[in-house]
Design an enzyme around this catalytic site. Sequence first.
Site, mmCIF file in Angstrom:
data_model
loop_
_atom_site.group_PDB
_atom_site.id
_atom_site.type_symbol
_atom_site.label_atom_id
_atom_site.label_comp_id
_atom_site.label_asym_id
_atom_site.label_seq_id
_atom_site.Cartn_x
_atom_site.Cartn_y
_atom_site.Cartn_z
ATOM 1 N N GLY A 81 37.147 -26.135 49.048
ATOM 2 C CA GLY A 81 37.663 -24.822 49.426
ATOM 3 C C GLY A 81 37.798 -23.849 48.274
ATOM 4 O O GLY A 81 38.174 -22.703 48.458
ATOM 5 N N HIS A 82 37.483 -24.272 47.050
ATOM 6 C CA HIS A 82 37.713 -23.429 45.858
ATOM 7 C C HIS A 82 36.502 -23.454 44.946
ATOM 8 O O HIS A 82 36.577 -24.012 43.859
ATOM 9 C CB HIS A 82 38.931 -23.946 45.106
ATOM 10 C CG HIS A 82 39.537 -22.962 44.160
ATOM 11 N ND1 HIS A 82 39.142 -22.838 42.848
ATOM 12 C CD2 HIS A 82 40.518 -22.068 44.339
ATOM 13 C CE1 HIS A 82 39.886 -21.916 42.250
ATOM 14 N NE2 HIS A 82 40.721 -21.442 43.138
ATOM 15 N N PHE A 83 35.499 -22.938 45.111
ATOM 16 C CA PHE A 83 34.980 -22.202 46.254
ATOM 17 C C PHE A 83 33.669 -22.854 46.617
ATOM 18 O O PHE A 83 32.899 -23.164 45.723
ATOM 19 C CB PHE A 83 34.777 -20.738 45.885
ATOM 20 C CG PHE A 83 36.054 -20.074 45.405
ATOM 21 C CD1 PHE A 83 36.992 -19.612 46.322
ATOM 22 C CD2 PHE A 83 36.323 -19.948 44.057
ATOM 23 C CE1 PHE A 83 38.160 -18.989 45.884
ATOM 24 C CE2 PHE A 83 37.491 -19.331 43.620
ATOM 25 C CZ PHE A 83 38.412 -18.854 44.520
ATOM 26 N N VAL A 118 34.897 -23.436 41.249
ATOM 27 C CA VAL A 118 35.695 -23.178 40.044
ATOM 28 C C VAL A 118 36.911 -24.090 40.125
ATOM 29 O O VAL A 118 37.608 -24.106 41.147
ATOM 30 C CB VAL A 118 36.138 -21.695 39.969
ATOM 31 C CG1 VAL A 118 37.062 -21.476 38.781
ATOM 32 C CG2 VAL A 118 34.937 -20.767 39.886
ATOM 33 N N ALA A 131 39.302 -30.316 45.563
ATOM 34 C CA ALA A 131 39.564 -28.866 45.520
ATOM 35 C C ALA A 131 38.301 -28.039 45.731
ATOM 36 O O ALA A 131 38.370 -26.915 46.234
ATOM 37 C CB ALA A 131 40.199 -28.493 44.190
#
Length: 152
Positions: free
Chosen positions: A56-58, A63, A53
């Site tokens: 892309g997050h972030f 986070v 994750a």
Amino acid sequence: MEEAPIRFAVVDINDILSTLPHRYPMLLIDRVINIRTDHSGIGIKNVTFNEPAFTGHFPERPVYPGVMMIEAMAQTAGVIGIKSVDGTEKPRAVYFLTIDKCKFRKPVLPGDTIEYHMRSIGRRKTMWWFHGDAKVNGVVVAEADVGAMLTD
């Protein structure tokens, strides 16, 4: 109030893999501890920068996604529910039914260890409802009521 006795002190990753049908990258708990006879327990997730994750997050400020914490609550509840049913030797499907009263309080970052404190708030046949508090270092970072259904 006196706590219920512990039925399973530790459910390790190998036991989780034989209990839940989830696999990488959707298996979001590393172990479950202190499963009590009142159908409560604590799921453990060690958050690392390697999590898919975080690409892309972030990328600039990682986070851990709140939706993944809610899924991990449901997985922890699934382990507690399955382990509470005598004679369950094979993996069963666990389907999400409901998410209620969900709140995200603080961000979770790489390096954190999340504890999913789950306790049963209701059951009807193969349907279970749990309240969960996700904690990092004893501080609640998210909470929700989740419902799940166990199937063969």
